[in-house]
Design an enzyme around this catalytic site. Sequence first.
Site, PDB file in Angstrom:
ATOM      1  N   ASP A  13      38.883  30.879  44.493  1.00  0.00           N
ATOM      2  CA  ASP A  13      39.428  31.711  45.575  1.00  0.00           C
ATOM      3  C   ASP A  13      40.677  32.481  45.154  1.00  0.00           C
ATOM      4  O   ASP A  13      41.565  32.745  45.976  1.00  0.00           O
ATOM      5  CB  ASP A  13      39.732  30.854  46.820  1.00  0.00           C
ATOM      6  CG  ASP A  13      38.495  30.141  47.330  1.00  0.00           C
ATOM      7  OD1 ASP A  13      37.402  30.715  47.204  1.00  0.00           O
ATOM      8  OD2 ASP A  13      38.630  29.015  47.835  1.00  0.00           O
ATOM      9  N   LYS A  16      38.807  36.850  43.026  1.00  0.00           N
ATOM     10  CA  LYS A  16      37.899  37.421  42.009  1.00  0.00           C
ATOM     11  C   LYS A  16      37.072  38.562  42.590  1.00  0.00           C
ATOM     12  O   LYS A  16      36.839  39.573  41.936  1.00  0.00           O
ATOM     13  CB  LYS A  16      36.954  36.327  41.465  1.00  0.00           C
ATOM     14  CG  LYS A  16      37.685  35.207  40.735  1.00  0.00           C
ATOM     15  CD  LYS A  16      36.747  34.104  40.305  1.00  0.00           C
ATOM     16  CE  LYS A  16      36.171  33.326  41.470  1.00  0.00           C
ATOM     17  NZ  LYS A  16      37.136  32.524  42.233  1.00  0.00           N
ATOM     18  N   GLY A  40      32.369  32.234  47.435  1.00  0.00           N
ATOM     19  CA  GLY A  40      32.554  33.200  48.515  1.00  0.00           C
ATOM     20  C   GLY A  40      33.538  34.232  47.994  1.00  0.00           C
ATOM     21  O   GLY A  40      34.720  33.943  47.883  1.00  0.00           O
ATOM     22  N   HIS A  41      33.025  35.392  47.614  1.00  0.00           N
ATOM     23  CA  HIS A  41      33.875  36.425  47.021  1.00  0.00           C
ATOM     24  C   HIS A  41      34.044  37.552  48.041  1.00  0.00           C
ATOM     25  O   HIS A  41      33.074  38.197  48.432  1.00  0.00           O
ATOM     26  CB  HIS A  41      33.250  36.957  45.732  1.00  0.00           C
ATOM     27  CG  HIS A  41      33.176  35.927  44.642  1.00  0.00           C
ATOM     28  ND1 HIS A  41      32.675  36.184  43.396  1.00  0.00           N
ATOM     29  CD2 HIS A  41      33.576  34.635  44.621  1.00  0.00           C
ATOM     30  CE1 HIS A  41      32.762  35.083  42.662  1.00  0.00           C
ATOM     31  NE2 HIS A  41      33.291  34.129  43.380  1.00  0.00           N
ATOM     32  N   GLN A 224      34.004  30.330  41.123  1.00  0.00           N
ATOM     33  CA  GLN A 224      34.890  29.156  41.100  1.00  0.00           C
ATOM     34  C   GLN A 224      36.103  29.446  40.201  1.00  0.00           C
ATOM     35  O   GLN A 224      36.530  30.575  40.150  1.00  0.00           O
ATOM     36  CB  GLN A 224      34.142  27.897  40.641  1.00  0.00           C
ATOM     37  CG  GLN A 224      33.157  27.349  41.669  1.00  0.00           C
ATOM     38  CD  GLN A 224      31.861  28.114  41.732  1.00  0.00           C
ATOM     39  OE1 GLN A 224      31.193  28.286  40.724  1.00  0.00           O
ATOM     40  NE2 GLN A 224      31.488  28.577  42.900  1.00  0.00           N
TER      41      GLN A 224
END
Length: 433
Positions: A13, A16, A40-41, A224
């Site tokens: 988080d 990225k 979750g980007h 990640q």
Amino acid sequence: MPNLTIVGAQWGDEGKGKAVDYLAGSADLVARFQGGPNAGHTVRVDRNTFTFHQIPSAILYPKTTCIVGCGCVVDPYVFEHELAVLRKKKVPLGQRLVVDRRAHMILPYHRQLDQLRDDQSAKQRIGTTGRGIGPAYADKVNRTGIRAGDLLSEEAFNDKLKHNLAAANFLLMDRYKAEPIPFKATAHDYWQATRRIAKMVGDGSRTIEDALRRGKRVLFEGAQGMHLDIDLGTYPYVTSSSTWAGGVAPGTGISPVWLEEVVGIAKAYTTRVGLGPFPTEMNEADATHLRELGNEYGATTGRPRRCGWFDAPVVRASVRHNRLQALIITKLDVLDSLDEVKVCHAYRLRGREVGDFDPFHAVEYEPVYETMPGWRQKTSGCRTFSGLPVRARRYLARLEDVCDCPIALVSVGSERSQTIPFKSNKLRWLRAP
Ligand code: GDP
Ligand code: IMO
Ligand code: MG
């Protein structure tokens, strides 16, 4: 032509998605090389927010080829949802989204087994995202997985599913005293749910290699973060894939000799979701304050993120393992209102000061902080290095120093435009294509 690998330098988080979106403007191809819907980007463009779990964050650029690499695990139900959002926003896809035929599929029982194993009361709880990641990768390594390429023949798919479901049901009933999963309904539903994705199955490895050979600009998007890596992270509080730059070759099927620049993304402070050591974690009151300032809630699960000060040994370990050429520091603006900011440059371990982050000792570390004055000025409107408050510049200079790595970009907001090229930027990728 340069190629660029982006990895998270902390525990995920880091921003990225934002960084990939910013850097992919000039990319011909972007490939994810590991992970799945645990990621979750977030990408924010013109006040539209997108959260990508499996599809590369560059999909909004209409001409960029996007590959879900062979090192990824794919949940077709989540994938369909991501496609639906893109359709609704009229993002043209055509043939440019490819799922490598070797990527492994997440089945409904993977998700269930993940959640049962990581139940609140479980002794070996990790605090996973509950997306079936561990069980899907376990089947892959156990050589019983179902791959994207298996979605091309219903007979072959059913055969594999029958075999795998028997093993999963044994676990569900015997170990967890849960209901077994019915074969027929599962097979039917899954086959129907994967008809669109099946049309995207291809040879991602060959597509990437062809692009590299033709001198195209290729970007590899990590999910990640370094310290969630299965080998090098804070095991067992890690994810089940290779999150560092070393994961690019096996996760895309290209030779590591192709790789050129590697950039690490780090927040101007530190967060972590799930369990595991976190030396610079703040007390609850400070963490709550920072969480609200930075909106630190998981993009995938909505869980509140644990918050702490910037941990330089943690980032330095990422610089060393990945041989990072540069850092991108995100969320500087979140610290704007603080009177003072702290940087951990070393730890105290059994009466000694140590500078290296060693995951084997991480629970014992007491952070050694230096305190710097806050800048107490808004940075979200700044667009140049010289426009940043002097104290913010000093903070960033100190981060470069303690991390032993130059900063290429600083992010001061979630929008694409809220990005500042840094004075020490030497990345070839950022030179005009
Ligand atoms: P990722 O998983 O590394 O892509 O990061 P996430 O998307 O899970 O979390 C980062 C969050 O911070 C997202 O909500 C982004 O929109 C947001 N974000 C990214 N960069 C910045 C920044 O510089 N400032 C602020 N305030 N938010 C940012
Ligand atoms: P992005 O790509 C933050 C964490 C989980 C848990 C551990 C294992 O958005 O940075 P898993 O479901 O992978 O088996 O969970 O890893 N985790 C993440 N933390 N960001 C992520 O992804 C994460 N993906 C997994 O919280 O601690
Ligand atoms: Mg995220």
